[in-house]
Design an enzyme around this catalytic site. Sequence first.
Site, short mmCIF file in Angstrom:
data_model
loop_
_atom_site.label_atom_id
_atom_site.label_comp_id
_atom_site.label_asym_id
_atom_site.label_seq_id
_atom_site.Cartn_x
_atom_site.Cartn_y
_atom_site.Cartn_z
N CYS A 12 113.77 -12.15 31.18
CA CYS A 12 114.21 -13.34 30.43
C CYS A 12 114.87 -14.34 31.37
CB CYS A 12 115.17 -12.95 29.31
SG CYS A 12 114.40 -12.19 27.86
N HIS A 103 105.43 -6.38 30.29
CA HIS A 103 104.79 -6.99 31.46
C HIS A 103 103.52 -6.25 31.81
CE1 HIS A 103 107.78 -4.03 32.82
NE2 HIS A 103 106.96 -3.75 33.80
#
Length: 117
Positions: A12, A103
């Site tokens: 983030c 991811h």
Amino acid sequence: MAGEPHEDCLFCKIVEGRIPATIVRETETTVAFRDINPQAPTHVLVIPKAHYQDAAALAAGAPETAAEVLRETRAVAEQERLDSYRTIFNTGAGAGQTVWHAHAHVLGGRGLEWPPG
Ligand code: AMP
Ligand code: ZN
């Protein structure tokens, strides 16, 4: 809340530009950047900008973004001129997941054994 930024999440912070990364591609909903500890000549991570803890949570909560992550793995491979590449989603500590923000690893540029370790 699912999809909201997490204060302590490394990825983030990369999305927000609060820590540096070598960004190779960006779309409205995804960012692709070089892995800091590459395991192959090309090792790029493609992440959703929204925070989900793993690939399945992303697919459940934001399916269009999950599809964009997959489209971007190919775009990275084309940009890096890879004929063959491997896309990996480690899920859970026992599988090697260390960052709890979904991811895709895109690995290529060398021979990749199958089955993997
Ligand atoms: P995983 O082990 O599947 O959770 O993958 C996390 C990946 O993030 C590892 O391959 C790390 O090398 C990579 N990584 C950790 N910190 C950074 C960072 N600051 N910039 C780029 N990649 C990172
Ligand atoms: Zn996050």
